[in-house]
Write a protein that holds these residues in place. Structure first.
Motif, mmCIF file in Angstrom:
data_model
loop_
_atom_site.group_PDB
_atom_site.id
_atom_site.type_symbol
_atom_site.label_atom_id
_atom_site.label_comp_id
_atom_site.label_asym_id
_atom_site.label_seq_id
_atom_site.Cartn_x
_atom_site.Cartn_y
_atom_site.Cartn_z
ATOM 1 N N ASP A 108 -19.511 58.967 -77.127
ATOM 2 C CA ASP A 108 -20.743 59.618 -76.667
ATOM 3 C C ASP A 108 -21.821 59.654 -77.762
ATOM 4 O OD1 ASP A 108 -22.314 60.812 -74.737
ATOM 5 O OD2 ASP A 108 -21.668 62.841 -75.241
ATOM 6 N N LEU A 109 -22.043 58.494 -78.361
ATOM 7 C CA LEU A 109 -22.940 58.418 -79.513
ATOM 8 C C LEU A 109 -24.410 58.391 -79.091
ATOM 9 C CD1 LEU A 109 -22.691 58.063 -82.682
ATOM 10 C CD2 LEU A 109 -23.227 55.655 -82.250
ATOM 11 N N HIS A 110 -25.149 59.329 -79.645
ATOM 12 C CA HIS A 110 -26.601 59.382 -79.442
ATOM 13 C C HIS A 110 -27.299 59.172 -80.779
ATOM 14 C CE1 HIS A 110 -26.810 61.013 -75.230
ATOM 15 N NE2 HIS A 110 -25.519 61.187 -75.517
ATOM 16 N N VAL A 111 -28.270 58.290 -80.793
ATOM 17 C CA VAL A 111 -28.955 57.974 -82.056
ATOM 18 C C VAL A 111 -30.460 57.922 -81.855
ATOM 19 C CG1 VAL A 111 -29.287 56.185 -83.819
ATOM 20 C CG2 VAL A 111 -26.972 56.706 -83.018
ATOM 21 N N ASP A 112 -31.170 58.550 -82.785
ATOM 22 C CA ASP A 112 -32.630 58.472 -82.847
ATOM 23 C C ASP A 112 -33.027 57.543 -83.982
ATOM 24 O OD1 ASP A 112 -32.762 60.363 -80.891
ATOM 25 O OD2 ASP A 112 -33.728 61.917 -82.104
ATOM 26 N N VAL A 113 -34.112 56.812 -83.789
ATOM 27 C CA VAL A 113 -34.641 56.021 -84.893
ATOM 28 C C VAL A 113 -35.971 56.636 -85.331
ATOM 29 C CG1 VAL A 113 -35.664 54.351 -83.307
ATOM 30 C CG2 VAL A 113 -35.344 53.734 -85.687
ATOM 31 N N THR A 114 -36.153 56.672 -86.641
ATOM 32 C CA THR A 114 -37.381 57.217 -87.211
ATOM 33 C C THR A 114 -38.339 56.064 -87.504
ATOM 34 O OG1 THR A 114 -35.968 58.817 -88.301
ATOM 35 C CG2 THR A 114 -38.269 58.742 -89.014
ATOM 36 N N PRO A 125 -39.428 60.740 -83.752
ATOM 37 C CA PRO A 125 -38.214 59.910 -83.636
ATOM 38 C C PRO A 125 -38.024 59.440 -82.190
ATOM 39 C CG PRO A 125 -37.734 61.979 -84.760
ATOM 40 C CD PRO A 125 -39.137 62.095 -84.231
ATOM 41 N N ILE A 126 -37.478 58.240 -82.030
ATOM 42 C CA ILE A 126 -37.273 57.695 -80.689
ATOM 43 C C ILE A 126 -35.777 57.724 -80.365
ATOM 44 C CG2 ILE A 126 -37.802 55.739 -79.160
ATOM 45 C CD1 ILE A 126 -39.501 54.612 -81.517
ATOM 46 N N HIS A 127 -35.458 58.211 -79.181
ATOM 47 C CA HIS A 127 -34.065 58.297 -78.746
ATOM 48 C C HIS A 127 -33.636 56.917 -78.243
ATOM 49 C CE1 HIS A 127 -30.473 60.290 -77.614
ATOM 50 N NE2 HIS A 127 -30.670 60.241 -76.320
ATOM 51 N N ILE A 128 -32.756 56.257 -78.956
ATOM 52 C CA ILE A 128 -32.408 54.875 -78.599
ATOM 53 C C ILE A 128 -31.003 54.782 -77.980
ATOM 54 C CG2 ILE A 128 -32.140 52.491 -79.416
ATOM 55 C CD1 ILE A 128 -34.961 53.375 -79.764
ATOM 56 N N ALA A 152 -26.325 52.221 -87.015
ATOM 57 C CA ALA A 152 -25.751 53.577 -87.017
ATOM 58 C C ALA A 152 -24.339 53.556 -87.596
ATOM 59 C CB ALA A 152 -25.753 54.157 -85.604
ATOM 60 N N ILE A 153 -23.558 52.533 -87.229
ATOM 61 C CA ILE A 153 -22.196 52.429 -87.770
ATOM 62 C C ILE A 153 -22.261 52.167 -89.278
ATOM 63 C CG2 ILE A 153 -19.972 51.215 -87.631
ATOM 64 C CD1 ILE A 153 -20.731 50.424 -84.736
ATOM 65 N N ALA A 154 -23.284 51.412 -89.695
ATOM 66 C CA ALA A 154 -23.444 51.084 -91.118
ATOM 67 C C ALA A 154 -23.946 52.266 -91.939
ATOM 68 C CB ALA A 154 -24.416 49.914 -91.267
ATOM 69 N N THR A 174 -30.589 58.201 -87.066
ATOM 70 C CA THR A 174 -29.978 59.527 -87.114
ATOM 71 C C THR A 174 -29.069 59.740 -85.916
ATOM 72 O OG1 THR A 174 -32.038 60.290 -88.094
ATOM 73 C CG2 THR A 174 -30.505 61.990 -87.340
ATOM 74 N N VAL A 175 -27.824 60.038 -86.211
ATOM 75 C CA VAL A 175 -26.890 60.376 -85.137
ATOM 76 C C VAL A 175 -27.154 61.817 -84.737
ATOM 77 C CG1 VAL A 175 -24.459 60.668 -84.513
ATOM 78 C CG2 VAL A 175 -25.164 58.716 -85.935
ATOM 79 N N THR A 176 -27.586 62.022 -83.502
ATOM 80 C CA THR A 176 -27.912 63.377 -83.053
ATOM 81 C C THR A 176 -26.723 64.046 -82.369
ATOM 82 O OG1 THR A 176 -28.860 62.460 -81.026
ATOM 83 C CG2 THR A 176 -30.389 62.921 -82.832
ATOM 84 N N SER A 177 -25.830 63.240 -81.771
ATOM 85 C CA SER A 177 -24.565 63.797 -81.284
ATOM 86 C C SER A 177 -23.565 62.680 -81.050
ATOM 87 C CB SER A 177 -24.777 64.625 -80.003
ATOM 88 O OG SER A 177 -25.173 63.787 -78.952
ATOM 89 N N GLY A 178 -22.312 63.066 -80.852
ATOM 90 C CA GLY A 178 -21.253 62.081 -80.674
ATOM 91 C C GLY A 178 -20.519 61.827 -81.977
ATOM 92 N N THR A 179 -19.491 60.978 -81.909
ATOM 93 C CA THR A 179 -18.639 60.743 -83.088
ATOM 94 C C THR A 179 -18.349 59.260 -83.299
ATOM 95 O OG1 THR A 179 -16.646 60.997 -81.727
ATOM 96 C CG2 THR A 179 -17.436 62.969 -82.865
ATOM 97 N N ILE A 180 -18.116 58.914 -84.557
ATOM 98 C CA ILE A 180 -17.553 57.601 -84.919
ATOM 99 C C ILE A 180 -16.385 57.890 -85.859
ATOM 100 C CG2 ILE A 180 -17.935 55.330 -85.958
ATOM 101 C CD1 ILE A 180 -20.920 55.673 -85.574
#
Ligand code: ADP
Ligand code: MG
Ligand code: MG
Length: 256
Positions: free
Chosen positions: A8-14, A22-25, A55-57, A63-69
């Motif tokens: 459930d990975l959520h990531v924003d880019v600045t 920030p944009i929710h991608i 995001a994995i790198a 920016t990971v806003t929620s979820g896990t790796i």
């Protein structure tokens, strides 16, 4: 046996513009990659595939806003970029920059030192690097060139696969490894990836826009990525369907 698990990975880019929001991608990515498995992520341009690999790198703009790796249950998001590499993750875009004055040979040896925790003995290293270069049809003079300086697209991709074969990660994330390659280079790079998969029983996450690399690298799983999420997962037959019909069926089903 290694497992990379994305939940459930959520990531924003600045954006670079300091006034921009920030944009929710990434909007809830779920994906599991295990040793010995090859996963292809395919999706239209702008769907967020590279954002997933950044995001994995651990790229600071993402920016990971929620979820896990997690990697074997360890929290990857808590790790520095170096720690991620030492834990066995390989991200092909990790060193995309030009580093004038640092030879490829020295660069690769220090990368190997960082991953292995000790410097490979110089004599062994020279032999190891030479064998890997021969296998990938890379000219020995390549070792003396500065990192990525004036490399063609194809040379950069070969360099990525050279790192794969020397660093022997547990899970490799390859983003658009096929772009900018002519057919011969594509074949050599693909063979390098296949050898890594067989020898190291590595897990591969192959991100691509085109199906043509999948003629050389056979995925066990194909995922369609649209609008920041995996919208469908299936076996290799899904790549054939995408080749035939494109992403239409998936993009039209996803509300923007
Ligand atoms: P893909 O790799 O699937 O083509 P990307 O992850 O590169 O997609 O991009 C997804 C979306 O995020 C695009 O709309 C892109 O414009 C936007 N994006 C990605 N990185 C940045 C950035 N650094 N600044 C602004 N927008 C970005
Ligand atoms: Mg395999
Ligand atoms: Mg991309």
């Amino acid at each position: 046996m290694t497992t990379l698990e994305i939940r459930d990975l959520h990531v924003d880019v600045t954006p670079s513009d300091p006034d921009a929001e920030p944009i929710h991608i990434l909007k809830g990515v779920d994906l599991t990659v295990r040793s010995g498995e090859t996963h292809a992520i395919m999706g239209p341009n702008g769907s967020g595939k590279s954002t997933l690999s950044y995001a994995i790198a651990g790229h600071p703009k993402y920016t990971v806003t929620s979820g896990t790796i997690t990697l074997d249950g360890e929290d990857v998001l808590e790790m520095s970029v170096d720690e991620r590499a030492r834990a066995g993750l390989f991200l092909a875009m990790q060193y995309p920059v030009e580093v004038p004055g640092v030879s490829m040979s020295n660069f690769l040896r220090s990368a190997a030192t960082a991953v292995r925790g000790e410097a490979p003995k110089l004599r062994h290293w020279v032999k190891e690097a030479r064998e890997a270069m021969t296998e990938l049809d890379i000219d020995p003079s390549f070792g003396e060139r500065s990192v990525n300086e004036g490399f063609s697209g194809g040379e950069k991709k070969r360099h990525e696969v050279l790192q794969l074969s020397l660093l022997k990660p547990k899970i490799a994330i390859l983003d658009e490894t096929d772009s900018g390659l002519d057919v011969d280079a594509l074949r050599i790079v693909s063979e390098g990836v296949n050898k890594y998969s067989e020898r190291e029983n590595g897990g591969i996450l192959l991100i691509t826009h085109y199906t043509r690399i999948l003629r050389y690298i056979k995925p066990d799983f194909v995922h369609v990525f649209v609008n920041g999420r995996v919208v469908e997962s299936a076996g290799p037959e899904l790549a054939d369907e995408l080749e035939e019909n494109g992403y239409e069926r998936f993009t039209s089903a996803v509300a923007k």
